[in-house]
Design a protein around this motif. Sequence first.
Motif, short mmCIF file in Angstrom:
data_model
loop_
_atom_site.label_atom_id
_atom_site.label_comp_id
_atom_site.label_asym_id
_atom_site.label_seq_id
_atom_site.Cartn_x
_atom_site.Cartn_y
_atom_site.Cartn_z
N THR A 271 0.57 -1.17 0.31
CA THR A 271 0.22 -0.36 0.28
C THR A 271 1.00 1.44 -0.16
O THR A 271 0.21 2.36 -0.98
N ASP A 272 1.78 1.35 0.93
CA ASP A 272 3.11 2.72 0.91
C ASP A 272 3.46 2.47 -0.91
O ASP A 272 3.78 4.08 -1.49
N LEU A 301 -7.55 -4.62 -3.35
CA LEU A 301 -6.81 -6.61 -3.40
C LEU A 301 -6.03 -6.38 -1.96
O LEU A 301 -6.63 -8.02 -0.95
N VAL A 302 -5.48 -5.27 -1.96
CA VAL A 302 -4.81 -5.85 0.13
C VAL A 302 -6.02 -6.16 0.87
O VAL A 302 -5.67 -6.51 1.95
N ARG A 303 -6.66 -5.26 0.98
CA ARG A 303 -8.03 -5.04 2.16
C ARG A 303 -8.59 -6.22 1.70
O ARG A 303 -9.09 -6.32 2.95
N LEU A 307 -9.32 -8.99 5.04
CA LEU A 307 -10.81 -9.42 5.32
C LEU A 307 -10.88 -10.84 5.41
O LEU A 307 -11.13 -11.69 6.13
N ALA A 308 -10.28 -11.60 4.22
CA ALA A 308 -10.69 -13.01 4.38
C ALA A 308 -9.26 -13.79 4.41
O ALA A 308 -9.87 -14.96 5.52
N ARG A 389 -4.53 -4.04 10.72
CA ARG A 389 -4.58 -3.65 9.95
C ARG A 389 -3.65 -3.96 8.83
O ARG A 389 -3.60 -3.70 7.64
N GLY A 390 -3.85 -5.49 8.82
CA GLY A 390 -2.79 -5.82 7.67
C GLY A 390 -1.99 -7.25 7.74
O GLY A 390 -2.77 -8.09 8.71
#
Length: 662
Positions: A271-272, A301-303, A307-308, A389-390
Amino acid sequence: MKGRSLEDEKTAIVGDTCRMTEPEVAAILGAEGPFAREVPGFAPREAQQRMAEAVAEAIAERDILIAEAGTGTGKTFAYLVPALMSGRKVIVSTGTKALQDQLFFRDLPRVHAVLGSRARTSLLKGRANYLCLYRLDQSVREGNPDRQLASQLSAIRAWSARTRRGDRMEMVDIPEDSPVWPRVTSTPENCLGAECAFFDDCHVVKARRDAMEADIVVVNHHLLMADLALKQEGFGEILPGADAFILDEAHQIPELAGQFFSQSVSARQMTDLAHDALAEAQGVTGATSQLLEPVEVVQDLVRRLRLAMDSLPPKGPFGALDRDSTVHDLLTELRDVMAALSDLLGSLGERSRGLANAFERAQMLSLRLDRIAEEHSASDVRWYETFPRGFALHATPLDLASPLRAMRMATDAAWIHTSATLSIAGDFGHFARQLGIEDPQTLHVESPFDYKRQALAYLPKDLPDPSARDFTDKVIAAIRPVLDASDGRAFLLFTSHRALRRAAELLEGRVPWPLFVQGSAPRHRLLEEFRASGRGVLLGAASFWEGVDVAGEALSVVVIDKLPFAMPDDPVLQARLEALEEAGINPFMGWQVPTAVIALKQGAGRLIRDVNDRGVLVLCDPRLSTKGYGRLFLASLPPMPRTRELSDVTAFFAQGELAGHP
């Protein structure tokens, strides 16, 4: 040195640095030396002098030394004196940035002044600790709709005009975990190097230049491992140029080595990259329109992948990702999009240095993502971990001894490892094997504290097996009379956060002492408030087991609920234990017990921090008495009397004397 004046002595010390013998180095710390005369409260200690001799010899011979120095030995002076006297370039590495600052701003200047040394000293941290003027300028131009972040950015901008070092430590009002920091600091991946417009004023470059010219450079283990493991923070040519490396808190090295010899990709890195690529595109005609869609897809996709992964345990083997079809499909899609983003940035990279840098980062992350997802090497453990968050994906080598050995050999330097907790009942074999050290020089010096008089170990009777559901409830019931006798003033150390939370529930509102619970406030604030309270009870887990120093009456009891065996859900540990078993080594006695012994010694070491301290160590795990390996744990602790009688504890606090159970 007896007949010389202090100034003559200092001149002799400075003038003869390379020719001084080990006994002469030790004498500096003796009853007739300058420390005894100049440092208030300094007490000459034979153990400190023996360690100083051993360190001086190791530096002179470029040898490997493992030195365990009991609490109160004064090991900092014991290695700083020979380091400053050696006339060699010495890297001193500490366990944390806080200890690094303490060493550089307090201990080193004191030793430097007493010796009258002319050695040049330097402080060097990882680049994420230094303000990046380019990224600050970029962030100011972008602006920020978040009011708090905008306020913090404004404060950093004002600070940037007056700071000399650019060290984040100076900005105490901005939390260490504030999201503003990644926006105004650099990483090895996003640094523009000599092509940066701010290169001449760069704080990282200045710190690096100071370190190049210094005789003594103070770093921390994270920076040391990152550079020597060739994941360079940009200081790679400085560290291998040293004649000696002194590693304080060296018991942390095996675990840190696993991190730095791993291949890893994190959600944060991706994300960075996406954010930085768009920021760099703003100055290149047409670039934003080309990058906007793939960047948004990466972020989405990262988010969605994070969540998955909520349906999975927070840490586990990589195979668990492959078996979950949703996670597997999202990860496959993310790999494809990262590869496409890399290709696109490659075509745009010629148009700006910033976009060329973004391409290099995207290419590295894409290749690493493919490698971790596809490779099935018997020498690596592939695993994942999730955060609020990651997430991060890793491939960690099973064998750390080989790369650590190669790293040391490449330096052709002395390597001195020191800590209060390196041996298992006096045996250094476990530590040495982990680091790939064969036939090292070893030294064990006892603490000068009188544990027979100052301390008591209490093993409560009739506690259930640690696996019992009500174990924490029984522990709290067993220690309540101890807390009554000590009037609070206690650390309660737990091996799990679940047990910590349960203990807090049982004590909250039911005890007369102020409670300080890990997680309710930042660690440093909890400790400050605990010290100030004078009779508090602090409940902590992992991070409170070491590096915490509370001397005096504010801390008179340390309670340890269970033997600190590593959690069985760690995929790297599981793979390591399986490999040991295949090699014919008992994994429990060969790995799990020694590692837990070191951790227990760290926790127990919180109790007695000064010659005037008195206190009780409460060990609640019945396996210390019922299992054969319990004797190994007890034999590794300081030589304090042990009892199973509560009456001895109350007598200890009531009278300052022991009732009598040896």
